[in-house]
Design an enzyme around this catalytic site. Structure first.
Site, PDB file in Angstrom:
ATOM      1  N   ASP A 186     -15.884 -33.076  26.153  1.00 60.10           N
ATOM      2  CA  ASP A 186     -14.824 -33.087  25.148  1.00 60.10           C
ATOM      3  C   ASP A 186     -15.187 -32.003  24.134  1.00 60.10           C
ATOM      4  O   ASP A 186     -16.227 -32.078  23.469  1.00 60.10           O
ATOM      5  CB  ASP A 186     -14.728 -34.463  24.478  1.00 60.10           C
ATOM      6  N   TYR A 211      -5.356 -29.351  17.303  1.00 62.81           N
ATOM      7  CA  TYR A 211      -4.894 -29.433  15.898  1.00 62.81           C
ATOM      8  C   TYR A 211      -6.040 -29.312  14.901  1.00 62.81           C
ATOM      9  O   TYR A 211      -5.825 -29.383  13.705  1.00 62.81           O
ATOM     10  CB  TYR A 211      -4.065 -30.705  15.639  1.00 62.81           C
ATOM     11  N   ARG A 361     -17.579 -34.991   4.856  1.00 62.92           N
ATOM     12  CA  ARG A 361     -17.579 -33.877   5.823  1.00 62.92           C
ATOM     13  C   ARG A 361     -16.865 -32.674   5.229  1.00 62.92           C
ATOM     14  O   ARG A 361     -15.723 -32.789   4.771  1.00 62.92           O
ATOM     15  CB  ARG A 361     -16.816 -34.262   7.100  1.00 62.92           C
TER      16      ARG A 361
END
Ligand SMILES: *Cc1c(COP(=O)(O)O)cnc(C)c1O
Length: 401
Positions: A186, A211, A361
């Protein structure tokens, strides 16, 4: 180090001109969440208007032959250039979760009597849920070491969504393949952030998201990769009509299309799929080597500034310090991460995101983030910590963090 120094580095940045290719005025919020949802490319604004008003409004059903039907493979061919694949090995379609399901099911069916699937503890939850539905799932710290003769497939997310810790693609793939299992990557937090070379890795399969660092837009379709030599051996577990060899024959008997096309299921989401193209084009124009170089520099700078300005407030760096082992975000750990994130967004016009239980993050998107963005974000987080202004925020979390 100072704002002056950051601006000097921006002036010398070879990707500087790409900042203007995205919507977002100077003086607006500092956006460091491109790892969750990339910015809107300016070219996508006009394209979306054309898609709705002319292509949908005027061309109507004729749009399918004007180019809509070819979107999954045409955009797949562009995406292939970002991940070291050939044009006929990639399709843009469905969501990452659905593509993972299609490929994992196909891999397990092709590897009978092996039924085992191995993943690791740091994978994205959706991936773990999907893999659980596809075979006998084992979750291990070292997935390659846990694979054995019963293992059909090892599936890992290359860049960890929490810390940006990175798997070496080729080395991990080799370890997995030595057990006879196939490798399914992935690449959601990898594609568009740094150069990926699937061919060099030899991996059988991959999926990923558009995205995030590809700036494809909210809910933009995902992609899938199947190594060419395997395509004819595999069948999709969702044998929809667009993966049929001849969809418009409307035969009631399923015959898989040749090659990668068999992994299409149903009608493409034309508006969101077509809107993703400007994001892909911008990455191809910039070149992934330059994107990767800037990503590393920006993240190194963020870590250095966090050490210098935030350590005294109990902030620690949760991401790998070595650029070679890290994707394109930096996670900072603090017990008040949730309330600090709220304060940053509302009071300081800095947009990172929060990951439970204690991480902030900071996604670094090399096409539009600057050294000044990083310098300001760390400086403003320091202000929030020093003033304790975050204490007025509720500890209860919102639905989307
Ligand atoms: C973002 C992300 C997804 C998203 O999956 P969707 O099906 O598109 O919602 C899946 N896996 C990983 C590792 C991701 O980072």
């Amino acid at each position: 180090m100072s704002l002056f120094h950051a601006r000097q580095m921006d002036a010398a940045d070879p990707l500087r001109r790409f900042r203007e290719a995205f919507v977002g005025e100077p003086g607006g919020p500092i956006y460091l969440d491109g790892n969750s949802l990339g910015r809107l490319p300016r070219r996508a604004v006009g394209l979306a208007a054309d898609l709705v008003e002319r292509q949908w409004g005027e061309r109507l059903i004729r749009g399918w032959n004007d180019g809509w039907m070819a979107l999954p493979s045409r955009l797949g061919a562009k995406l292939a250039m970002l991940i070291g694949a050939d044009p006929d090995e990639v399709l843009v379609c469905d969501s990452t979760s659905v593509n993972l399901f299609k490929l994992a099911m196909a891999a397990v069916a092709a590897q009978v009597p092996r039924r085992g699937i191995v993943t690791d503890r740091r994978n994205f939850p959706s991936d773990a849920y999907v893999l659980q539905a596809c075979g006998d799932l084992t979750t291990a710290d070292d997935a390659a070491a846990a694979a054995d003769r019963g293992t059909a497939l090892v599936s890992l997310t290359q860049t960890c969504f929490r810390t940006a810790a990175l798997y070496p693609l080729a080395e991990t793939t080799r370890r997995v393949q030595a057990t006879g299992a196939w490798m399914l990557w992935d690449l959601s937090h990898s594609v568009g952030a740094f150069a990926v070379d699937l061919h060099a890795s030899g991996a059988e399969m991959a999926v990923g998201c558009t995205y995030k660092y590809c700036n494809g837009g909210p809910g933009a379709p995902a992609f899938l990769y199947v190594r060419r030599d395997l395509q004819e051996r595999l069948l999709s577990p969702i044998p929809g009509w667009l993966g049929h060899a001849d969809p418009f024959a409307f035969s009631l008997d399923y015959r898989p299309a040749a090659g990668i096309q068999r992994f299409l299921a149903g009608t493409p989401a034309v508006l969101s799929m077509a809107s993703m193209e400007p994001g892909l084009d911008l990455l191809l124009e910039a070149g992934m080597a330059a994107v990767e170089e800037k990503s590393r520099r920006l993240c190194d700078y963020l870590i250095a500034e966090a050490d210098r300005q935030l350590a005294e407030f109990g902030v620690t760096v949760a991401s790998p310090r070595e650029a070679a082992g890290r994707g394109s975000h930096v996670s900072l750990r603090h017990p008040e991460a949730w309330r600090l994130t709220q304060a940053l967004i509302t009071d300081y016009a800095v947009i990172p995101d929060f990951r439970s239980p204690d991480l902030i993050r900071f996604g670094v998107a090399p096409l539009y983030n600057s050294y000044e963005d990083v310098c300001e974000a760390v400086g403003r987080l320091r202000l929030a910590l020093r003033s304790k202004s975050y204490e007025r925020y509720d500890a209860a979390r919102l639905a989307v963090t």
